[in-house]
Write a protein that holds these residues in place. Structure first.
Motif, PDB file in Angstrom:
ATOM      1  N   LEU A   1       0.820  -1.216  -0.169  1.00  0.00           N
ATOM      2  CA  LEU A   1      -0.108   0.033   0.053  1.00  0.00           C
ATOM      3  C   LEU A   1       0.813   1.214   0.107  1.00  0.00           C
ATOM      4  O   LEU A   1       0.525   2.160  -0.360  1.00  0.00           O
ATOM      5  CB  LEU A   1      -0.853   0.058   1.246  1.00  0.00           C
ATOM      6  N   THR A   2       2.265   1.152   0.268  1.00  0.00           N
ATOM      7  CA  THR A   2       3.048   2.243   0.466  1.00  0.00           C
ATOM      8  C   THR A   2       4.390   1.653   0.074  1.00  0.00           C
ATOM      9  O   THR A   2       4.633   0.515   0.362  1.00  0.00           O
ATOM     10  CB  THR A   2       2.960   3.057   1.805  1.00  0.00           C
ATOM     11  N   PRO A   3       5.301   2.518  -0.509  1.00  0.00           N
ATOM     12  CA  PRO A   3       6.435   2.018  -0.904  1.00  0.00           C
ATOM     13  C   PRO A   3       7.366   1.563   0.228  1.00  0.00           C
ATOM     14  O   PRO A   3       7.534   2.211   1.074  1.00  0.00           O
ATOM     15  CB  PRO A   3       7.271   3.211  -1.935  1.00  0.00           C
ATOM     16  N   LEU A   4       8.284   0.669   0.196  1.00  0.00           N
ATOM     17  CA  LEU A   4       8.974   0.272   1.290  1.00  0.00           C
ATOM     18  C   LEU A   4      10.337   0.105   0.629  1.00  0.00           C
ATOM     19  O   LEU A   4      10.707  -0.603  -0.620  1.00  0.00           O
ATOM     20  CB  LEU A   4       8.629  -1.351   1.686  1.00  0.00           C
ATOM     21  N   LYS A   5      11.305   0.648   1.079  1.00  0.00           N
ATOM     22  CA  LYS A   5      12.752   0.934   0.747  1.00  0.00           C
ATOM     23  C   LYS A   5      13.482  -0.324   0.937  1.00  0.00           C
ATOM     24  O   LYS A   5      14.614  -0.713   0.285  1.00  0.00           O
ATOM     25  CB  LYS A   5      13.648   1.934   1.014  1.00  0.00           C
ATOM     26  N   ASP A   6      13.235  -1.208   1.952  1.00  0.00           N
ATOM     27  CA  ASP A   6      14.178  -2.332   2.210  1.00  0.00           C
ATOM     28  C   ASP A   6      13.271  -3.842   1.815  1.00  0.00           C
ATOM     29  O   ASP A   6      12.147  -3.475   1.608  1.00  0.00           O
ATOM     30  CB  ASP A   6      14.298  -2.345   3.719  1.00  0.00           C
ATOM     31  N   ASP A   7      13.838  -4.886   1.938  1.00  0.00           N
ATOM     32  CA  ASP A   7      13.422  -6.095   1.585  1.00  0.00           C
ATOM     33  C   ASP A   7      12.385  -6.465   2.618  1.00  0.00           C
ATOM     34  O   ASP A   7      12.502  -6.414   4.011  1.00  0.00           O
ATOM     35  CB  ASP A   7      14.435  -7.061   1.417  1.00  0.00           C
ATOM     36  N   LEU A   8      11.193  -7.290   1.940  1.00  0.00           N
ATOM     37  CA  LEU A   8      10.450  -8.124   3.050  1.00  0.00           C
ATOM     38  C   LEU A   8      11.390  -9.432   3.029  1.00  0.00           C
ATOM     39  O   LEU A   8      11.947  -9.748   2.189  1.00  0.00           O
ATOM     40  CB  LEU A   8       9.222  -8.433   2.073  1.00  0.00           C
ATOM     41  N   GLU A   9      11.227  -9.972   4.156  1.00  0.00           N
ATOM     42  CA  GLU A   9      11.745 -11.511   4.380  1.00  0.00           C
ATOM     43  C   GLU A   9      10.584 -12.396   4.646  1.00  0.00           C
ATOM     44  O   GLU A   9      10.094 -12.206   5.445  1.00  0.00           O
ATOM     45  CB  GLU A   9      12.588 -11.398   5.437  1.00  0.00           C
ATOM     46  N   TRP A  10      10.644 -13.353   3.679  1.00  0.00           N
ATOM     47  CA  TRP A  10       9.527 -14.376   3.659  1.00  0.00           C
ATOM     48  C   TRP A  10      10.305 -15.590   4.074  1.00  0.00           C
ATOM     49  O   TRP A  10      11.493 -16.010   3.778  1.00  0.00           O
ATOM     50  CB  TRP A  10       9.017 -14.845   2.296  1.00  0.00           C
ATOM     51  N   LYS A  11       9.583 -16.410   5.116  1.00  0.00           N
ATOM     52  CA  LYS A  11      10.291 -17.552   5.583  1.00  0.00           C
ATOM     53  C   LYS A  11       9.119 -18.883   5.601  1.00  0.00           C
ATOM     54  O   LYS A  11       8.271 -18.528   6.024  1.00  0.00           O
ATOM     55  CB  LYS A  11      10.794 -17.596   7.086  1.00  0.00           C
ATOM     56  N   LEU A  12       9.780 -20.119   5.692  1.00  0.00           N
ATOM     57  CA  LEU A  12       8.987 -21.197   5.477  1.00  0.00           C
ATOM     58  C   LEU A  12       9.532 -22.136   6.594  1.00  0.00           C
ATOM     59  O   LEU A  12      10.885 -22.349   6.566  1.00  0.00           O
ATOM     60  CB  LEU A  12       8.727 -21.820   4.209  1.00  0.00           C
ATOM     61  N   ILE A  13       8.930 -22.434   7.622  1.00  0.00           N
ATOM     62  CA  ILE A  13       9.195 -23.234   8.748  1.00  0.00           C
ATOM     63  C   ILE A  13       8.509 -24.365   9.131  1.00  0.00           C
ATOM     64  O   ILE A  13       7.156 -24.441   9.148  1.00  0.00           O
ATOM     65  CB  ILE A  13       9.447 -22.103  10.261  1.00  0.00           C
ATOM     66  N   TYR A  14       9.275 -25.572   9.107  1.00  0.00           N
ATOM     67  CA  TYR A  14       8.625 -26.792   9.592  1.00  0.00           C
ATOM     68  C   TYR A  14       8.679 -27.143  10.883  1.00  0.00           C
ATOM     69  O   TYR A  14       9.829 -27.180  11.501  1.00  0.00           O
ATOM     70  CB  TYR A  14       9.358 -27.825   8.785  1.00  0.00           C
ATOM     71  N   VAL A  15       7.535 -27.163  11.793  1.00  0.00           N
ATOM     72  CA  VAL A  15       7.404 -27.639  13.119  1.00  0.00           C
ATOM     73  C   VAL A  15       7.904 -29.156  13.408  1.00  0.00           C
ATOM     74  O   VAL A  15       6.854 -29.800  12.979  1.00  0.00           O
ATOM     75  CB  VAL A  15       6.312 -27.109  14.025  1.00  0.00           C
ATOM     76  N   GLY A  16       9.032 -29.318  13.934  1.00  0.00           N
ATOM     77  CA  GLY A  16       9.393 -30.783  13.996  1.00  0.00           C
ATOM     78  C   GLY A  16       8.655 -31.600  15.071  1.00  0.00           C
ATOM     79  O   GLY A  16       8.625 -32.897  15.038  1.00  0.00           O
TER      80      GLY A  16
END
Length: 192
Positions: free
Chosen positions: A31-46
């Motif tokens: 919705l608004t510009p972001l100058k830094d990165d988004l970090e997407w993570k995928l975590i498996y709960v063991g």
């Protein structure tokens, strides 16, 4: 108000063999510009009892982000079965998709995952040692649990960058407020 909203997550290749890569098609709006990165993570709960068995399957940076709608496929290797206790491989566990900005997690999508033998005879009479190549995983993609966390997307514009808005408790949604993720489960247990 969040600067980024997940609008849809589609689980691809589901159900699949346990050792197959995970694939999620993620759609979101900025919705608004972001100058830094988004970090997407995928975590498996063991293990439900011990987070040391959790495995970070993938972490990707996307950015900078301008105003608009975006879509990408997040692919991740399966969990290493040698890092999961044998008694925790078969049964139900959790997969977490998270997104953070400037090190602050602002959304978490949790999915139940059922791991079981595809073969009916193996389900009825499980072998003493898990046959991992015979295990199938099924992500319950129609029932995600969405939790939102308020963060400051623009700390440089704030005199007190560490302060969160007054309503700094995580907000769980049923997916119908700002996103298209269906989630009839609205219990109020707040995790992590």
């Amino acid at each position: 108000m969040s600067a980024v909203n997940i609008t849809n997550v589609t689980v691809l290749d589901n159900p699949a063999p346990f050792l197959s890569p995970f694939q999620f098609e993620i759609s979101y709006e900025c919705l608004t510009p972001l100058k830094d990165d988004l970090e997407w993570k995928l975590i498996y709960v063991g293990s439900a009892e011990d987070e040391t068995y959790d495995q970070l399957l993938e972490s990707v940076l996307v950015g900078p982000i301008n105003v608009g709608n975006y879509r990408f496929v997040l692919q991740a290797d399966p969990p290493d079965p040698l890092k999961i206790r044998e008694e925790d491989i078969i049964g139900v566990t959790v997969l977490l998709l998270t997104c953070s900005y400037l090190g602050q997690e602002f959304v978490r999508v949790g999915y139940y995952v059922n791991n079981d033998y595809e073969d009916e005879q193996l389900r009825e009479e499980p072998p003493s040692k898990v046959l991992i190549d015979k295990v199938q995983r099924n992500i319950l993609s129609d029932k995600p649990r969405v939790t939102k966390f308020p963060i400051n997307f623009y700390p440089e514009n704030s005199e007190a960058a560490e302060e969160l808005p007054a309503h700094d408790q995580p907000a769980e949604t049923d997916g119908n407020e700002e996103q298209l993720l269906p989630s009839p489960d609205q219990s109020s247990d707040k995790e992590g």
